[in-house]
Design an enzyme around this catalytic site. Structure first.
Site, short mmCIF file in Angstrom:
data_model
loop_
_atom_site.label_atom_id
_atom_site.label_comp_id
_atom_site.label_asym_id
_atom_site.label_seq_id
_atom_site.Cartn_x
_atom_site.Cartn_y
_atom_site.Cartn_z
N ARG A 57 -36.05 -24.65 31.18
CA ARG A 57 -37.27 -25.21 30.59
C ARG A 57 -38.47 -24.84 31.45
NH1 ARG A 57 -38.50 -29.91 32.00
NH2 ARG A 57 -36.44 -30.84 31.75
N TYR A 109 -55.90 -22.92 10.22
CA TYR A 109 -54.53 -23.09 9.73
C TYR A 109 -54.27 -24.57 9.39
CZ TYR A 109 -49.44 -23.06 9.93
OH TYR A 109 -48.12 -23.21 9.65
N LYS A 207 -45.86 -14.63 13.48
CA LYS A 207 -46.54 -13.75 12.52
C LYS A 207 -46.52 -12.30 13.03
CE LYS A 207 -47.07 -17.82 10.78
NZ LYS A 207 -48.25 -18.65 10.99
C1 LIG Z 1 -48.55 -19.99 11.36
C2 LIG Z 1 -49.79 -20.27 12.09
C3 LIG Z 1 -49.85 -21.25 13.08
C4 LIG Z 1 -48.68 -22.17 13.39
O1 LIG Z 1 -47.65 -21.46 13.99
P1 LIG Z 1 -46.08 -21.85 13.85
O2 LIG Z 1 -45.43 -20.78 14.65
O3 LIG Z 1 -45.76 -21.80 12.39
O4 LIG Z 1 -45.93 -23.21 14.42
C5 LIG Z 1 -51.04 -21.45 13.75
N1 LIG Z 1 -52.13 -20.68 13.48
C6 LIG Z 1 -52.12 -19.73 12.54
C7 LIG Z 1 -53.35 -18.94 12.27
C8 LIG Z 1 -50.96 -19.49 11.81
O5 LIG Z 1 -50.96 -18.55 10.85
#
Ligand SMILES: *Cc1c(COP(=O)(O)O)cnc(C)c1O
Length: 392
Positions: A57, A109, A207
């Site tokens: 961790r 988001y 992403k």
């Molecule tokens: C998906 C997303 C998040 C959140 O991320 P997770 O990995 O799904 O927790 C935050 N900001 C943006 C711009 C995103 O597209």
């Protein structure tokens, strides 16, 4: 650890950093790929005497390689990896104290909105003002004596508005406030907010950075050593850390980031041009098009315009519903940034939790469709949209 390994070829060029930063052949075996250290704990020679790791961790060598790679790509001194983008955000918000005020972009988001409004406001009293940041004056006007953080995203989701990073940073610096930038949509290939003076960059590595829709992950990159120490303390104390397997997958995904982003950009431009010429489409939102309201700013601020395209259908919600169900190559799904193309209706899916009146007020039309344009052959993408639009 930054890339101080003496064997590391020194460069600032992103395509090379994406393949190599933070990574060197494993000294014990020569393995060219970073090993996946699936070990929760590490033996100690004597209490407290170890090779830099005592418990996963707090730190894990595979994660360390990822953190160094992320820092190098964003041009920051220190990187921290998390188990999700939301985990990164939640950890960052623990820098604040009860009663603090945050100014946040108004089309961030949805999960960012949810965490600030539905979790941190009731549990800690952190008060967030959601403000349209298209005009930096509105950022200055929203600041209060107890404001402790500015949070923004650019381009925004799903309207792909472009926020002037340098101007927002200037306002933040004048008020001695940290400016946090969620760089998930642009990636460091297209913009590096730390170079413009931002305090911290945040990613959902889920992403574009991982890019293959097979991991959920997050990251923070900063320049300031004191801030890094605070965040590393919180990262360990809160524990939203990625495992070695996920860290390795993100590292592997990042190797092709520069290539992928180039292809995402050229495919998105081709798709946007096709949509703009279609009689059932009333409006195309893509920062790379001359008709985008902040096209000039996007040209100055970004090295490319990204893989996200939104458009409005003349036929409204029903047309949107038909089109998102009719594509064959574009898969109907939330999320973005993977090699495969996705389509969704913000009004019915990602932004359905915002009341309709508020949605319309913010420019989110019922007939809006959002595309995450993948890296397939652009001719196939256009053909697929063309056949789906015939049903709109
Ligand atoms: C998906 C997303 C998040 C959140 O991320 P997770 O990995 O799904 O927790 C935050 N900001 C943006 C711009 C995103 O597209």
């Amino acid at each position: 650890m930054d890339s101080q390994d003496s064997r590391f070829f020194k460069t600032t060029r992103l395509a090379t950093l994406a393949v190599h930063a933070g990574q060197a052949p494993d000294p014990s075996t020569g393995a060219i790929m970073t090993p996946i250290f699936n070990s929760a704990t590490f033996v100690q020679e004597a209490p407290g005497k170890h090779k830099g790791y005592d418990y996963s961790r707090s730190g894990n060598p595979t994660r360390t390689a990822l953190e160094a790679c992320l820092a190098a790509l964003e041009g920051g001194r220190c990187g921290l990896a998390f188990s999700s983008g939301s985990g990164a955000l939640a950890t960052a918000l623990h820098l604040l104290s009860p009663g603090d005020h945050v100014v946040c972009g108004d089309d961030v988001y949805g999960g960012t909105y949810r965490l600030l409004e539905n979790v941190f406001r009731p549990s800690t009293g952190i008060d967030t003002a959601f403000v349209s940041l298209e005009k930096p004056e509105s950022l200055a006007a929203a600041l209060r004596p107890n404001t402790k953080m500015v949070w923004l995203e650019t381009p925004t989701n799903p309207l792909l508005r472009v926020i002037d990073l340098a101007e927002c940073v200037k306002v933040g610096q004048a008020a001695r406030l940290p400016v946090w930038v969620d760089n998930t949509f642009a990636t460091p290939i297209l913009q590096r907010p730390l170079e413009l003076g931002a305090t911290a960059v945040v990613h959902s590595t889920t992403k574009y950075l991982n890019g293959h829709s097979d991991v959920v992950g997050g990251a923070i990159v900063v320049n300031d050593a004191e801030l890094h120490a605070k965040l590393a303390y919180l990262q360990n104390a809160i524990g939203a850390v990625p495992g070695a397997n996920d860290s390795w997958l993100v590292l592997r995904g990042i190797k092709t980031l520069e290539l992928r982003v180039q292809r995402h950009c050229s495919n998105a431009a081709a798709v946007a041009d096709f949509l703009a010429s279609h009689r059932k489409v009333s409006r195309v939102l893509y920062p790379g098009r001359k008709d985008h309201p902040q096209h000039e700013l996007a040209r100055r601020q970004m090295r490319g315009f990204g893989g996200m395209v939104s458009f409005e259908l003349r036929g409204g919600l029903e047309a949107a519903q038909r089109v998102v169900c009719a594509t064959r190559l574009f898969a109907l799904a939330e999320s973005l940034g993977g090699v495969e193309s996705l389509i969704e209706s913000p009004a019915l899916m990602t932004h359905a939790s915002i009341p309709r009146e508020l949605r319309l007020q913010r420019g989110l039309a019922d007939g809006l469709v959002r595309l995450s344009v993948g890296i397939e052959d652009p001719a196939d993408l256009v053909e697929d949209l063309d056949q789906a639009l015939s049903l709109a």
